[in-house]
Enzyme design. Structure first.
Site, PDB file in Angstrom:
ATOM      1  N   LYS A  27       0.866  -1.162   0.000  1.00  0.00           N
ATOM      2  CA  LYS A  27       0.000   0.000   0.000  1.00  0.00           C
ATOM      3  C   LYS A  27       0.918   1.232   0.000  1.00  0.00           C
ATOM      4  O   LYS A  27       2.060   1.162   0.467  1.00  0.00           O
ATOM      5  CB  LYS A  27      -0.859  -0.024   1.270  1.00  0.00           C
ATOM      6  CG  LYS A  27      -2.067   0.883   1.218  1.00  0.00           C
ATOM      7  CD  LYS A  27      -2.906   0.705   2.463  1.00  0.00           C
ATOM      8  CE  LYS A  27      -4.087  -0.224   2.216  1.00  0.00           C
ATOM      9  NZ  LYS A  27      -5.059  -0.194   3.317  1.00  0.00           N
ATOM     10  N   ILE A  44      -2.360   2.149 -15.511  1.00  0.00           N
ATOM     11  CA  ILE A  44      -2.717   3.480 -15.036  1.00  0.00           C
ATOM     12  C   ILE A  44      -3.327   3.408 -13.640  1.00  0.00           C
ATOM     13  O   ILE A  44      -3.834   2.346 -13.259  1.00  0.00           O
ATOM     14  CB  ILE A  44      -3.771   4.155 -15.966  1.00  0.00           C
ATOM     15  CG1 ILE A  44      -5.019   3.279 -16.066  1.00  0.00           C
ATOM     16  CG2 ILE A  44      -3.195   4.483 -17.318  1.00  0.00           C
ATOM     17  CD1 ILE A  44      -6.189   3.886 -16.833  1.00  0.00           C
ATOM     18  N   ASN A  45      -3.299   4.491 -12.915  1.00  0.00           N
ATOM     19  CA  ASN A  45      -4.011   4.567 -11.636  1.00  0.00           C
ATOM     20  C   ASN A  45      -5.517   4.690 -11.911  1.00  0.00           C
ATOM     21  O   ASN A  45      -5.944   4.749 -13.068  1.00  0.00           O
ATOM     22  CB  ASN A  45      -3.514   5.793 -10.853  1.00  0.00           C
ATOM     23  CG  ASN A  45      -3.620   5.587  -9.341  1.00  0.00           C
ATOM     24  OD1 ASN A  45      -4.637   5.074  -8.858  1.00  0.00           O
ATOM     25  ND2 ASN A  45      -2.609   5.968  -8.599  1.00  0.00           N
ATOM     26  N   ASN A  94       3.993   6.865  -6.070  1.00  0.00           N
ATOM     27  CA  ASN A  94       2.583   7.140  -6.319  1.00  0.00           C
ATOM     28  C   ASN A  94       2.452   8.597  -6.764  1.00  0.00           C
ATOM     29  O   ASN A  94       2.495   9.509  -5.942  1.00  0.00           O
ATOM     30  CB  ASN A  94       1.771   6.871  -5.044  1.00  0.00           C
ATOM     31  CG  ASN A  94       0.291   7.122  -5.247  1.00  0.00           C
ATOM     32  OD1 ASN A  94      -0.115   7.770  -6.213  1.00  0.00           O
ATOM     33  ND2 ASN A  94      -0.522   6.620  -4.334  1.00  0.00           N
ATOM     34  N   GLY A 139      -5.221  -1.949 -14.554  1.00  0.00           N
ATOM     35  CA  GLY A 139      -6.538  -1.380 -14.835  1.00  0.00           C
ATOM     36  C   GLY A 139      -7.490  -2.448 -15.348  1.00  0.00           C
ATOM     37  O   GLY A 139      -7.442  -2.825 -16.511  1.00  0.00           O
ATOM     38  N   GLY A 140      -8.300  -2.987 -14.462  1.00  0.00           N
ATOM     39  CA  GLY A 140      -9.389  -3.873 -14.859  1.00  0.00           C
ATOM     40  C   GLY A 140      -8.989  -5.241 -15.377  1.00  0.00           C
ATOM     41  O   GLY A 140      -9.781  -5.894 -16.052  1.00  0.00           O
ATOM     42  N   CYS A 183      -2.585   9.119  -7.270  1.00  0.00           N
ATOM     43  CA  CYS A 183      -3.798   8.880  -6.493  1.00  0.00           C
ATOM     44  C   CYS A 183      -4.745  10.055  -6.727  1.00  0.00           C
ATOM     45  O   CYS A 183      -4.336  11.211  -6.596  1.00  0.00           O
ATOM     46  CB  CYS A 183      -3.459   8.777  -5.007  1.00  0.00           C
ATOM     47  SG  CYS A 183      -4.916   8.747  -3.959  1.00  0.00           S
ATOM     48  N   LYS A 242       4.271   5.552 -11.116  1.00  0.00           N
ATOM     49  CA  LYS A 242       2.880   5.170 -11.394  1.00  0.00           C
ATOM     50  C   LYS A 242       2.087   6.405 -11.783  1.00  0.00           C
ATOM     51  O   LYS A 242       1.955   7.347 -11.001  1.00  0.00           O
ATOM     52  CB  LYS A 242       2.248   4.483 -10.187  1.00  0.00           C
ATOM     53  CG  LYS A 242       0.816   3.986 -10.491  1.00  0.00           C
ATOM     54  CD  LYS A 242       0.308   3.050  -9.423  1.00  0.00           C
ATOM     55  CE  LYS A 242      -1.117   2.605  -9.699  1.00  0.00           C
ATOM     56  NZ  LYS A 242      -1.630   1.692  -8.672  1.00  0.00           N
ATOM     57  N   GLY A 284     -11.328  -1.221 -12.236  1.00  0.00           N
ATOM     58  CA  GLY A 284     -12.073  -2.379 -12.717  1.00  0.00           C
ATOM     59  C   GLY A 284     -12.314  -2.347 -14.215  1.00  0.00           C
ATOM     60  O   GLY A 284     -11.728  -1.529 -14.933  1.00  0.00           O
TER      61      GLY A 284
END
Lengths: 303, 260
Positions: A46, A189-190, A126, A241-242, A129, A164, A215
Site C-alpha cells: 500500500k 494506469i491509476n 505514487n 486497470g481492470g 492517487c 505510477k 475495474g
C-alpha cells in the site's frame, strides 16, 4: 515444449508477470503473507506516507456493475512499517515493491531514503492517487512536478524506481519526463476520478465525495495508455486497470507491458484469480506456440 | 432436498426504513425496504449501512423477507452512527452488501448461542434452518433481563426451543456458556453449534466446546471497506480477512487466535 511465465522488470526476474496493485491489502505482514499465498510473482505495498494516515470515514468503496469507486484516503501505518513488510516478503521468497507517496519532492526524497534502508526490490512512486488532496495527482500536477519528484528520488536511489501515472492528455510527456529522470519502469494506469450519487439521499455516496474508478470500466483506457507509451517511448511498462482474465492480461502484454497488476479483480473474482489467470495464460501460450512472456511483449504494434 | 443457493453480488442499494421498534433496553429492530431492488443474502453475510452524514457501519442481516426486498437489522446503539440510525424512521439510508461468505453446513439439529447483539446473525441462521424445517434450539443471553426484552418473541418465529440467560429473571441464571457447562443443553446432541456475541463469550465457548469442527463462530473486527481491499479486518495471526473469508468461521480454523 516448456513454457515459462518468467518476466524481467527493472533487470530483475519475476516468476510470473502478475503482481497486486498498490492499495490492495499490503500494509501489514499478515497481508503480505496473504498476497503471497495467492501466487503473485511480486508484491506491491500500500502507498506509505511519512506519517501514519487514518484515511477517510467509511463508506470508502462503492461496488458497481462495472468496477469499484474508492476513496480510502491513503490510509496506512506510515513508512516505518516498510521494514516489516520487506522482511515478510523476504521470508516468503517473493520480490516486493514499496509504494511511497509524498506531497513534495522533499517528502519523496525523505521517504525514498527511509525505504532504501529496508532494501526492497523496487520503489513505486505514487504520482497519481486521485482522491487525497496534496498527494498523487495534486503533488504531480504537471510534467515539471513529475520531473522534479522523479529526478530528486532517482538522484539518491540505488533501487529501481517505478513511476505510477494515471491517464491524462499529457500521458506520453509525463512518462517521458519520468524516464528521462531515471525511472526504470512506468506503471499505467491509476484509477480515474469518479463519483456516484444516491438518487434518494441526493448526495455523493463516498464519504469523501469523489474517488477513483477501477475495474473493467477502465480496462480499455489502460490498454490504450500502455500501447501509446510503448509506441512512443519503447518504455518498460507495468499495465494495471481492470485485468480480470487471462485475455485482459495478454492484451496488456501485447500492448507493451512486461508485467500486469491486479487490484479490483481480487475483489470481484476472488483470491483464486491469480492461479486462474496463470492457467489461462499457459493455455494461450501453448495454443499459439509461444515459449516465453518476453516474445509477446509489445507485438500488437505494427512494425 | 435441494435449495436455491443464491445471493446477490456486492452492490450499493438505497434502503428506506419503515419500522423502528425498541425491543429491549439495549436492542432495536429496524425494518428496511430495499428500494426497487433485492438484496439477496445467505447467513452469515452482512452489510455496511451508510448513515447519511455519518459513517458506514457493518451490521448483520437478522432477517430477510420478500426474497431480499426487505431486511431486518437488530441494532445495539453504541456510537454516534448507530445512535443516529435508530432515529431515522421513514428516512433513506445506503446499504452495501451482501458482504462475506455464506457458511451453511447441513444438519438436522442446530444449536444457536447468542450473546447481546450477537442475536442478529443467529436469527438469520434460525430463519434459514427453519425454512428447511430443521430442529433449532436458540440460547439468548445478556447481563440483565431488561436487555432480553421482547427479543424472544422474534426468535420464537423460527426456533422450536428458546432459552434465555441473565443474572436474574431469565430461564437460566448465568451466562450462555453456563447453559453448556451445567448440561441444560448438550452440545453432542446437535449436528452444529453456532456462536455469536462479545469476543470474551466466544473465547469462553471456544475453550469449552469439544468438537471444533462442528462449531461455527461469528467473528467481529474493524470493517472499513467490507470488500477485502483495505485489510483492516484481517484476523491477525492468520491470513484470513473477516469480510472476505468470514464473518463465520469453523472454530478449528481460528481456534489458535481465540485461545491465544
Amino acid at each position: 515444449m516448456d513454457i515459462t511465465l518468467e518476466t524481467i522488470i527493472s533487470g530483475k526476474k519475476l516468476s510470473n508477470p502478475l503482481m497486486n496493485a498498490s492499495g490492495i491489502l499490503g500494509d501489514a505482514p499478515d497481508a503480505i503473507r496473504l498476497l503471497n499465498s495467492m501466487g503473485f510473482g511480486c508484491i506491491v505495498t500500500k502507498t506509505l506516507t511519512l506519517r501514519p494516515r487514518e484515511g477517510y470515514r467509511p463508506p470508502i468503496i462503492v461496488p458497481l456493475d462495472y468496477g469499484l469507486i474508492n476513496a480510502v484516503g491513503l490510509a496506512n501505518p506510515g513508512i516505518r512499517i516498510g521494514a516489516e513488510l520487506v522482511f515478510a516478503a523476504r521470508n516468503n521468497g517473493i520480490p516486493i515493491a514499496l509504494s511511497i507517496g509524498g506531497k513534495t519532492s522533499k517528502e519523496f526524497i525523505e521517504l525514498a531514503t527511509i525505504a532504501m534502508e529496508y532494501d526492497p526490490d523496487f520503489i513505486e512512486l505514487n504520482l497519481s492517487c486521485p482522491h487525497t488532496p496534496g498527494y498523487g495527482i495534486d503533488a504531480a500536477k504537471t510534467v515539471k512536478a513529475i520531473k522534479d519528484i522523479v529526478c530528486s528520488v532517482a538522484s539518491i536511489a540505488s533501487i529501481p524506481i517505478w513511476a505510477k501515472l494515471s491517464f491524462s492528455r499529457n500521458l506520453v510527456s509525463e512518462a517521458e519526463a519520468a524516464l528521462s529522470c531515471g525511472a526504470s519502469t512506468i506503471v499505467l494506469i491509476n484509477t480515474i476520478p469518479a463519483m456516484v450519487i444516491d438518487p434518494y439521499i441526493k448526495t455523493p455516496i463516498l464519504s469523501h465525495g469523489w474517488g477513483g474508478l477501477s475495474g473493467p470500466a477502465i480496462h480499455p483506457i489502460a490498454v490504450y495508455s500502455v500501447y501509446r507509451v510503448y509506441e512512443e517511448l519503447n518504455a518498460e511498462i507495468i499495465g494495471v486497470g481492470g485485468a480480470e482474465t487471462w485475455r485482459d492480461v495478454i492484451e496488456f502484454i501485447l500492448a507493451g507491458a512486461s508485467a500486469v497488476q491486479i487490484g479490483t479483480g481480487l475483489i470481484r473474482k476472488g483470491h483464486n484469480i491469480v492461479r486462474e489467470i496463470i492457467h489461462g495464460i499457459k493455455s494461450y501460450m501453448r495454443e499459439i506456440g509461444a515459449k516465453s512472456i518476453h516474445e509477446l511483449i509489445g507485438i500488437a504494434h505494427k512494425k | 432436498m435441494s435449495i436455491a443457493y443464491r445471493y446477490s453480488k456486492p452492490s450499493y442499494f438505497t434502503g428506506k426504513i419503515y419500522n423502528i421498534n425498541r425491543l429491549s433496553r439495549t436492542l432495536y429492530e429496524i425494518d428496511i425496504n430495499i428500494i426497487q431492488d433485492k438484496l439477496i443474502s445467505l447467513p452469515p453475510q452482512f452489510v455496511l449501512v451508510c448513515v447519511p452524514g455519518y459513517e458506514a457501519v457493518p451490521m448483520s442481516i437478522a432477517v430477510q423477507e420478500e426474497n431480499g426486498g426487505v431486511i431486518k437489522l437488530i441494532v445495539k446503539p453504541v456510537g454516534e452512527t448507530t445512535n443516529k440510525l435508530v432515529t431515522l424512521n421513514n428516512e433513506y439510508i445506503g446499504i452495501i452488501g451482501p458482504l462475506g461468505k455464506p457458511l451453511l453446513p447441513s444438519g438436522d439439529k442446530i444449536l444457536l448461542l447468542a450473546g447481546g447483539s450477537g442475536v442478529a446473525p443467529m436469527l438469520r441462521f434460525a430463519q434459514y434452518y427453519a425454512s428447511l424445517k430443521k430442529d433449532i434450539t436458540f440460547v439468548f443471553g445478556a447481563w440483565e433481563s431488561d436487555e432480553i426484552g421482547d427479543v424472544p418473541g422474534i426468535i420464537r418465529r423460527y426456533a422450536s426451543e428458546v432459552i434465555t440467560t441473565c443474572t436474574n429473571g431469565c430461564d437460566i441464571r448465568g451466562t450462555v456458556v453456563d447453559v453448556l457447562k451445567y448440561g441444560y443443553v448438550r452440545e453432542d446432541e446437535y449436528d452444529y453449534v453456532f456462536v455469536a456475541g462479545p469476543e470474551i463469550m466466544i473465547r469462553n465457548i471456544a475453550n469449552y466446546v469439544k468438537n471444533q469442527y462442528k462449531t461455527i463462530v461469528i467473528m467481529e473486527r474493524l470493517v472499513r471497506c467490507g470488500l477485502g481491499l483495505c485489510g483492516s479486518c484481517i484476523i491477525s495471526g492468520t491470513n484470513k480477512l473477516l469480510c472476505y473469508d468470514g464473518p463465520g468461521f469453523v472454530l478449528s480454523d481460528i481456534v489458535e487466535v481465540l485461545r491465544q
